[in-house]
Structure formats: structure tokens, C-alpha cells
Design a protein around this motif. Structure first.
Motif, PDB file in Angstrom:
ATOM      1  N   ASP A   1      38.706 -74.672 -80.633  1.00 53.90           N
ATOM      2  CA  ASP A   1      39.504 -75.808 -81.115  1.00 53.90           C
ATOM      3  C   ASP A   1      40.911 -75.765 -80.543  1.00 53.90           C
ATOM      4  O   ASP A   1      41.455 -76.788 -80.103  1.00 53.90           O
ATOM      5  CB  ASP A   1      39.538 -75.797 -82.644  1.00 53.90           C
ATOM      6  CG  ASP A   1      40.322 -76.972 -83.200  1.00 53.90           C
ATOM      7  OD1 ASP A   1      39.800 -78.092 -83.168  1.00 53.90           O
ATOM      8  OD2 ASP A   1      41.472 -76.764 -83.651  1.00 53.90           O
ATOM      9  N   ARG A   2      41.520 -74.580 -80.535  1.00 53.30           N
ATOM     10  CA  ARG A   2      42.882 -74.442 -80.013  1.00 53.30           C
ATOM     11  C   ARG A   2      42.940 -74.737 -78.518  1.00 53.30           C
ATOM     12  O   ARG A   2      43.890 -75.377 -78.039  1.00 53.30           O
ATOM     13  CB  ARG A   2      43.406 -73.040 -80.302  1.00 53.30           C
ATOM     14  CG  ARG A   2      44.873 -72.851 -79.914  1.00 53.30           C
ATOM     15  CD  ARG A   2      45.441 -71.570 -80.470  1.00 53.30           C
ATOM     16  NE  ARG A   2      44.845 -70.390 -79.861  1.00 53.30           N
ATOM     17  CZ  ARG A   2      45.134 -69.145 -80.217  1.00 53.30           C
ATOM     18  NH1 ARG A   2      46.000 -68.918 -81.203  1.00 53.30           N
ATOM     19  NH2 ARG A   2      44.569 -68.121 -79.621  1.00 53.30           N
ATOM     20  N   GLU A   3      41.927 -74.301 -77.765  1.00 54.18           N
ATOM     21  CA  GLU A   3      41.896 -74.562 -76.327  1.00 54.18           C
ATOM     22  C   GLU A   3      41.757 -76.054 -76.044  1.00 54.18           C
ATOM     23  O   GLU A   3      42.391 -76.583 -75.135  1.00 54.18           O
ATOM     24  CB  GLU A   3      40.746 -73.792 -75.680  1.00 54.18           C
ATOM     25  CG  GLU A   3      41.029 -72.329 -75.460  1.00 54.18           C
ATOM     26  CD  GLU A   3      42.195 -72.116 -74.510  1.00 54.18           C
ATOM     27  OE1 GLU A   3      42.099 -72.525 -73.333  1.00 54.18           O
ATOM     28  OE2 GLU A   3      43.216 -71.553 -74.947  1.00 54.18           O
TER      29      GLU A   3
ATOM     30  N   HIS B   1      36.135 -69.157 -82.217  1.00 58.47           N
ATOM     31  CA  HIS B   1      37.342 -69.323 -83.021  1.00 58.47           C
ATOM     32  C   HIS B   1      38.540 -69.780 -82.194  1.00 58.47           C
ATOM     33  O   HIS B   1      39.573 -70.168 -82.751  1.00 58.47           O
ATOM     34  CB  HIS B   1      37.686 -68.024 -83.764  1.00 58.47           C
ATOM     35  CG  HIS B   1      37.963 -66.860 -82.853  1.00 58.47           C
ATOM     36  ND1 HIS B   1      36.962 -66.068 -82.344  1.00 58.47           N
ATOM     37  CD2 HIS B   1      39.132 -66.372 -82.351  1.00 58.47           C
ATOM     38  CE1 HIS B   1      37.492 -65.132 -81.570  1.00 58.47           C
ATOM     39  NE2 HIS B   1      38.801 -65.290 -81.563  1.00 58.47           N
ATOM     40  N   GLU B   2      38.411 -69.743 -80.857  1.00 65.90           N
ATOM     41  CA  GLU B   2      39.487 -70.191 -79.973  1.00 65.90           C
ATOM     42  C   GLU B   2      39.215 -71.583 -79.399  1.00 65.90           C
ATOM     43  O   GLU B   2      40.097 -72.181 -78.784  1.00 65.90           O
ATOM     44  CB  GLU B   2      39.660 -69.206 -78.813  1.00 65.90           C
ATOM     45  CG  GLU B   2      40.068 -67.802 -79.226  1.00 65.90           C
ATOM     46  CD  GLU B   2      41.535 -67.741 -79.623  1.00 65.90           C
ATOM     47  OE1 GLU B   2      42.278 -68.683 -79.310  1.00 65.90           O
ATOM     48  OE2 GLU B   2      41.927 -66.750 -80.264  1.00 65.90           O
TER      49      GLU B   2
ATOM     50  N   ALA C   1      42.783 -78.470 -77.974  1.00 70.24           N
ATOM     51  CA  ALA C   1      44.063 -79.094 -78.316  1.00 70.24           C
ATOM     52  C   ALA C   1      45.132 -78.795 -77.271  1.00 70.24           C
ATOM     53  O   ALA C   1      45.994 -79.633 -76.991  1.00 70.24           O
ATOM     54  CB  ALA C   1      44.522 -78.609 -79.690  1.00 70.24           C
ATOM     55  N   ARG C   2      45.079 -77.610 -76.678  1.00 71.59           N
ATOM     56  CA  ARG C   2      46.110 -77.195 -75.728  1.00 71.59           C
ATOM     57  C   ARG C   2      45.988 -77.884 -74.378  1.00 71.59           C
ATOM     58  O   ARG C   2      46.994 -78.233 -73.749  1.00 71.59           O
ATOM     59  CB  ARG C   2      46.029 -75.680 -75.536  1.00 71.59           C
ATOM     60  CG  ARG C   2      47.107 -75.097 -74.640  1.00 71.59           C
ATOM     61  CD  ARG C   2      46.944 -73.601 -74.486  1.00 71.59           C
ATOM     62  NE  ARG C   2      45.743 -73.265 -73.714  1.00 71.59           N
ATOM     63  CZ  ARG C   2      45.689 -73.266 -72.377  1.00 71.59           C
ATOM     64  NH1 ARG C   2      46.751 -73.619 -71.657  1.00 71.59           N
ATOM     65  NH2 ARG C   2      44.586 -72.929 -71.759  1.00 71.59           N
TER      66      ARG C   2
ATOM     67  N   ASP D   1      33.186 -82.915 -80.278  1.00 75.09           N
ATOM     68  CA  ASP D   1      34.540 -83.191 -80.752  1.00 75.09           C
ATOM     69  C   ASP D   1      35.013 -84.458 -80.042  1.00 75.09           C
ATOM     70  O   ASP D   1      34.946 -84.557 -78.814  1.00 75.09           O
ATOM     71  CB  ASP D   1      35.440 -82.000 -80.408  1.00 75.09           C
ATOM     72  CG  ASP D   1      36.840 -82.113 -80.979  1.00 75.09           C
ATOM     73  OD1 ASP D   1      37.456 -83.181 -80.820  1.00 75.09           O
ATOM     74  OD2 ASP D   1      37.313 -81.121 -81.558  1.00 75.09           O
TER      75      ASP D   1
END
Length: 326
Positions: free
Chosen positions: A245-247, A242-243, A249-250, A264
Motif C-alpha cells: 500500500d505504501r509503495e 505490508h509494504e 501511494a509513494r 486497488d
């Protein structure tokens, strides 16, 4: 003897004979096992083992596992072989299980790291068995790579890691298990699993008919016991699904990803892994090596399930990252 069940290149007798000759002369021979490729030295030859440690860049107090062709020969290196040891040997040898027992006079300090115990194993790979049977003694054989880095599961990995530092490399195809053996300590009475592997804690308990203790703080030094091990040179981090995608993007640097899901397009290098734990283990080290060569700045690894059947894989991933889950 259990077979590999897969295609592999069987060295001819002349190659096995040459390997035995090299070992008896104090040289180093890399050979396949069902877990990973091992860097072998005559376990009774102090100079040969010293060279093994030097080539591996292994700390002198970090013991090595001694390999044999049969349980009876292995147990001569133990001061005593308790009933539990013989039960596990009968059930799992040849195979990916290492037993730690009180050492006999045959196991010297240069093998045990100065401890009063020794790690013993009887591998099932046909090439390893032929080599050990022909050699007729114990072969000290940690993984055939520099200490702390990703273990080799093919002969090509060994050559890439060690080059001319190894005198001979026996071919045996890709390792079937792909991660190191389960280690069970029986040197202090109650059995303790020190390192998880293909043979799970539940398998050990079923064979012995009793519970097996979890690893405590004051256990013997053993292979794979350091916090950071099996590690790529590229920094790696475990990330919950769940983390992820955010990682992605970051992060602004080039990222490589090891995950269950589909690639991706934002990611420079993505390897999709099987959802079966044994298939994942078989591919793990080759995958880490591939990502390590991708010229990325960071490797993100999707955390596998926390189910017992994933314990060995999760252990290797945590040590490869050297940190807890993000």
C-alpha cells in the motif's frame, strides 16, 4: 507416459514429420513441453545449435539442456548414469526434471558450454514426446524466447518473441506447469538442486531416501542460473504485502501490480494471482507478459509466502526482478 490432463491441439503426423525434416535440415523448431515452450535444434549439429544461440542471443558459454523421448536414449549422452540418476529418472521421467551428469562423447562443447557435464531431460508433453520419438535423437531446447526475458507458455508467445527467426512452431496449448524444470546436479557425487521447479527438493529427497544438498557457489553453469532472468522489460520489484500500500501511494508513475489481494483503484493495471503455488506458477509468465504490455513504468509484485512449496515461484520472481525483496 504421463498425459497433460488438459485440452491441447495435437499436431497431425504430417506436422510432426515436417518438424523432424526441419530439424534434420539444421533448422529451428519451437515445440511445447509441460514446463515452457522450447526452441529446438538437432543437438548433434554444431551449425544448427550455433543458429539457436544466435536467435536466442544466448552467451556461448551458457549450456543448453538436451531433450529425449526416453531415459535409455538420454543416458547415452552421459559418461555414466549413477544409481541416483536412474532412481530419479524412473520416478520423475517423463516429467519436469533435468539431470546434470558427466557428459559422454556425444555431448559436444557447443552443447555444454565447454563444461564436462550435460543437462538431460525427458519431457512429458505428448507433442514433445511424439516429436522426440520421431526424431530419434537429442534435441537441444532452451526456452523459445530471447535470452533473459520472460519464457513462453503458448505458441502465440513464441511467435510474438521470435517471429520469422523460428522455422516452425508446433501447437500444444498452454504449458501445464508454466515454469522451467527442476535441475539436479549429479555430476559431482552428491545430488544438488541447482534450480527449483514443480518437483521440489523434498520430492527429490523422498525418492533418493537421503538429504539433498543446497546450491553452493561453485556449481556448473546451468539454465536459469543468472541473477536476472525470466525478466519483463518493464522494471519489476518484489514488495512484501505490508509494504504494498505504501509503495503504491509513494509512486507517481504508472504502476502495474501482481498480487494476491483485490485490485486497488489507484493502480493502472492489477492482476490478481491464485494462492495455490502450482496454479500461480502456471499463470506467472503469461501474467508478467500482460503486465509488461500495459505501458506502465513499474511492476510491483507482492512477495509470495516463504514456505517450501513456493520456492520455485519465488526463485523465478527474484530473478525476474534481479533484486532482493524490498
Amino acid at each position: 507416459m504421463r498425459g497433460q490432463g488438459r485440452n491441447y491441439f495435437q499436431p497431425v503426423k504430417a506436422e510432426i514429420a515436417k518438424a523432424v525434416e526441419q530439424l534434420k535440415a539444421g533448422r529451428l523448431v519451437a515445440f511445447p513441453t509441460e514446463t515452457v515452450y522450447g526452441l529446438g535444434a538437432d543437438a548433434s549439429n554444431a551449425q544448427a545449435v550455433a543458429r539457436l544461440y544466435a536467435v536466442k542471443r544466448r552467451p556461448a558459454d551458457h549450456p543448453v539442456i538436451v531433450h529425449f523421448d526416453a531415459a535409455d536414449r538420454a543416458f547415452t549422452w552421459a559418461r555414466e548414469a549413477p544409481e541416483a540418476a536412474r532412481t530419479l529418472a524412473k520416478r520423475f521421467w517423463p516429467g519436469p526434471l533435468t539431470l546434470i551428469l558427466k557428459r559422454s562423447a556425444l555431448a559436444k562443447d557447443f552443447i555444454t558450454g565447454g563444461q564436462d557435464n550435460v543437462g538431460l531431460r525427458v519431457p512429458s508433453h505428448p507433442v514433445a514426446h511424439e516429436l522426440l520419438a520421431s526424431f530419434g535423437g537429442g534435441i537441444a531446447a532452451p526456452s523459445a524466447n530471447r535470452f533473459g526475458l520472460v519464457s513462453p507458455t503458448t505458441a502465440a508467445h513464441v511467435r510474438a518473441d521470435l517471429g520469422a527467426d523460428v522455422d516452425l512452431v508446433l501447437e500444444g496449448g498452454p504449458s501445464e506447469v508454466g515454469i522451467e524444470s527442476t535441475i539436479v546436479d549429479l555430476s559431482r557425487g552428491e545430488p544438488v538442486v541447482l534450480r527449483p521447479g514443480k518437483i521440489a527438493r523434498a520430492d527429490i529427497e523422498a525418492a533418493l531416501g537421503r538429504p539433498v544438498s543446497e546450491k553452493a557457489e561453485d556449481v556448473p553453469r546451468h539454465s536459469g542460473g543468472l541473477e536476472r532472468h525470466y525478466a519483463p522489460r518493464t522494471p519489476a520489484r518484489l514488495v512484501p504485502v505490508h509494504e504494498l500500500d505504501r509503495e503504491i501511494a509513494r509512486l507517481k508513475d504508472k504502476v502495474a501490480v501482481l498480487a494476491f489481494s483485490r485490485p486497488d483503484e489507484r493502480v493502472d493495471y492489477w492482476l490478481r494471482m491464485p494462492r495455490n503455488p502450482q496454479a500461480y506458477a502456471r499463470k506467472l509468465y503469461a501474467a508478467l507478459r500482460e503486465l509488461d504490455s500495459a505501458s506502465c513504468e513499474t511492476i510491483l509484485i507482492e512477495v509470495p509466502p516463504s514456505a517450501p512449496e513456493w520456492a520455485a515461484v519465488l526463485d523465478r520472481l527474484r530473478r525476474a526482478c534481479g533484486t532482493a525483496v524490498t
